[in-house]
Design a protein around this motif. Sequence first.
Motif, PDB file in Angstrom:
ATOM      1  N   LEU A 158      -4.382  13.476  -4.487  1.00 14.58           N
ATOM      2  CA  LEU A 158      -5.327  13.194  -3.403  1.00 14.58           C
ATOM      3  C   LEU A 158      -5.603  11.701  -3.255  1.00 14.58           C
ATOM      4  CD1 LEU A 158      -7.827  16.151  -3.913  1.00 14.58           C
ATOM      5  CD2 LEU A 158      -6.051  15.932  -2.166  1.00 14.58           C
ATOM      6  N   MET A 159      -5.781  11.011  -4.379  1.00  9.89           N
ATOM      7  CA  MET A 159      -6.068   9.582  -4.294  1.00  9.89           C
ATOM      8  C   MET A 159      -4.844   8.794  -3.848  1.00  9.89           C
ATOM      9  SD  MET A 159      -8.683   8.764  -7.423  1.00  9.89           S
ATOM     10  CE  MET A 159     -10.339   9.482  -7.441  1.00  9.89           C
ATOM     11  N   GLY A 160      -3.663   9.182  -4.333  1.00 13.69           N
ATOM     12  CA  GLY A 160      -2.447   8.517  -3.887  1.00 13.69           C
ATOM     13  C   GLY A 160      -2.190   8.745  -2.412  1.00 13.69           C
ATOM     14  N   GLY A 161      -2.453   9.961  -1.936  1.00 15.56           N
ATOM     15  CA  GLY A 161      -2.292  10.263  -0.512  1.00 15.56           C
ATOM     16  C   GLY A 161      -3.231   9.444   0.355  1.00 15.56           C
ATOM     17  N   LEU A 213       0.826  -1.209   0.000  1.00 14.00           N
ATOM     18  CA  LEU A 213       0.000   0.000   0.000  1.00 14.00           C
ATOM     19  C   LEU A 213       0.860   1.259   0.000  1.00 14.00           C
ATOM     20  CD1 LEU A 213      -2.813  -1.149   2.412  1.00 14.00           C
ATOM     21  CD2 LEU A 213      -3.204  -0.207   0.136  1.00 14.00           C
ATOM     22  N   PHE A 214       1.908   1.251   0.788  1.00 12.06           N
ATOM     23  CA  PHE A 214       2.818   2.398   0.795  1.00 12.06           C
ATOM     24  C   PHE A 214       3.499   2.576  -0.564  1.00 12.06           C
ATOM     25  CE2 PHE A 214       2.846   1.812   5.506  1.00 12.06           C
ATOM     26  CZ  PHE A 214       2.411   3.089   5.846  1.00 12.06           C
ATOM     27  N   LEU A 215       3.898   1.466  -1.181  1.00 18.18           N
ATOM     28  CA  LEU A 215       4.637   1.543  -2.443  1.00 18.18           C
ATOM     29  C   LEU A 215       3.765   2.043  -3.586  1.00 18.18           C
ATOM     30  CD1 LEU A 215       6.790  -1.732  -2.300  1.00 18.18           C
ATOM     31  CD2 LEU A 215       7.558   0.625  -1.965  1.00 18.18           C
ATOM     32  N   VAL A 221       3.830   5.687  -5.754  1.00 18.99           N
ATOM     33  CA  VAL A 221       3.943   5.771  -7.215  1.00 18.99           C
ATOM     34  C   VAL A 221       2.741   6.500  -7.810  1.00 18.99           C
ATOM     35  CG1 VAL A 221       4.015   4.434  -9.369  1.00 18.99           C
ATOM     36  CG2 VAL A 221       5.372   3.701  -7.399  1.00 18.99           C
ATOM     37  N   SER A 222       1.557   6.186  -7.307  1.00 21.49           N
ATOM     38  CA  SER A 222       0.353   6.831  -7.810  1.00 21.49           C
ATOM     39  C   SER A 222       0.395   8.337  -7.586  1.00 21.49           C
ATOM     40  CB  SER A 222      -0.884   6.235  -7.126  1.00 21.49           C
ATOM     41  OG  SER A 222      -2.061   6.871  -7.571  1.00 21.49           O
ATOM     42  N   THR A 223       0.870   8.748  -6.422  1.00 22.85           N
ATOM     43  CA  THR A 223       0.956  10.180  -6.127  1.00 22.85           C
ATOM     44  C   THR A 223       1.894  10.891  -7.095  1.00 22.85           C
ATOM     45  OG1 THR A 223       0.548   9.744  -3.775  1.00 22.85           O
ATOM     46  CG2 THR A 223       1.527  11.867  -4.346  1.00 22.85           C
ATOM     47  N   PHE A 224       3.042  10.285  -7.379  1.00 29.92           N
ATOM     48  CA  PHE A 224       4.029  10.941  -8.231  1.00 29.92           C
ATOM     49  C   PHE A 224       3.662  10.912  -9.712  1.00 29.92           C
ATOM     50  CE2 PHE A 224       6.551  10.883  -4.430  1.00 29.92           C
ATOM     51  CZ  PHE A 224       7.344  12.019  -4.567  1.00 29.92           C
TER      52      PHE A 224
END
Length: 520
Positions: free
Chosen positions: A209-212, A116-118, A122-125
């Motif tokens: 927002l979704m990645g966070g 989940l962290f990984l 990646v999604s945030t960036f």
Amino acid sequence: MGAKTSVNSNHLPPPAEDEQPLSLQVDWTPEEEIRAKRKMDLILMPLLSLGFFCLQLDRGNIANAITDHFMEDVGITQNQFNVGQQLLSLGIVLTEIPANMILYRVGPGKWLTLQLFLFGTVSTFQAFQKGLGAYLTTRFLLGITESGFIPGGLWTLSTWYTREESAKRVIIFYFGNQLGQASSKLIAYGILHMRGVAGKPGWFWLFVLMGGFTIFTGFLYGFFFPDSFKNPHSTFLPHVKIFSDREVHILRTRVWLDDPAKGKKKKKIDRGAFGRTFLNWRLWIHGFISLCNNGPQRAFDTYGPTIVSSFGFPRLKSNAMAAVGLYLQVPMGFLFSYISDRYNMRGETVIAGFICHLVGYVFNRSFTALPPSLKGVRYFGVIWTQTFGTFSHPLNITWMSLTCTDSEQRALAMTMAIMGGNIAGIYGAQIFRSDDKPLYMRGFAVACAILSFGLVLAIIRYIDDRIRKKKLGDSIQPVTESGENSGGDEKLGSARFDEKNPQEVPGDGKKMQIAIDPVH
């Protein structure tokens, strides 16, 4: 007098040195079991569904970004966009088995929390990407970091729950996926209106927002997600027991009574398990069923908002409209899973789901000839396809799980099914191409052909199941206190059968008899 369960000790071979001891002892009341199972449901199911929800948000939010000029802003074409979607699936496929071997070794608590962290990071960036190279790289990395999460969740369910309970929980787990698909479109409708905030496009805020939120969910897993019966603690609080020793005893023993093979989980997957799994043609059929169902579904989910927009609806509003059918699939999926569990209709529900899914693409292909003024009718085709597009996959996975004979084979089989679903994403990403838009007549026809082939495979597997059960007859039926067969088919608590020689029961060939004294 305390309850005691006696089991024919000759029924199962002695455990190897690296196997956990198998203890079958019933010494609890029904009320205790209900309380322990309710606690397990309230902890495991929300977290697993939430994790799947986040995965789907991060995987599918790019479909919503398309309606906010994502391709134009990043500088890619539709066909290049499709290649990125293929790389996402390729990253999952290439690392799926290694990821699950790690999960099997270190436990789901640590591994799923890390994932989940990984993939949240990646999604945030993805918000900062510019150009084809950055786009392709982030999609491939997202696939690598997501690999193993879904089969890891399914494997977790198979170890904590009995087989009679499995289909319903698998569907609840997949509700996270379905709600993620639907909610991402509604959430995107609001977030994409942030275009211009801090000088950024709406899709920038969508990814951030979704990645966070996914990273935040990783913390919830770290504090509250139990690892296993052997280690009922969370990753961040290794000395805090989530379940009491009494609750662990009840939950573990009831699962082992249902399926003695689960009590012999080895510490690592040996080479023999690969042979038992990948040389079993029935498991391959299930893998191909997932392959056929998920390709068209993945393609339709990616381009759903765009297809709705092509009917003449506003671009951002199309995201919200593309969520309706995805919400409807939640109660429909629950209905199918209830029938699958309640009446033990594994193959029948998969076949029915395939037929309904196929009908959706027949509708869409037929409705392309309608005049633009009938956009409401064409929109109905979208809703139908979304309503029936997903749940055949988890029902097939449950059916596949019941075909397995031990925890190692089950772990690898789950990976095989999910790999089939993700390989489907590789070819599915190219079903809708730029030279076929906006009607996508060729794409809908291709989807019909693929689903028809999958339907034939499901029917073949169903016929094979019926033939096997007829040949087995009473040889795999459980024996009750009175010595009579209790009915059902592959719901154990009872006898296992050998896949290679299904006419014989392993060990001394006798049925296992469980005698339970009254509980005080």
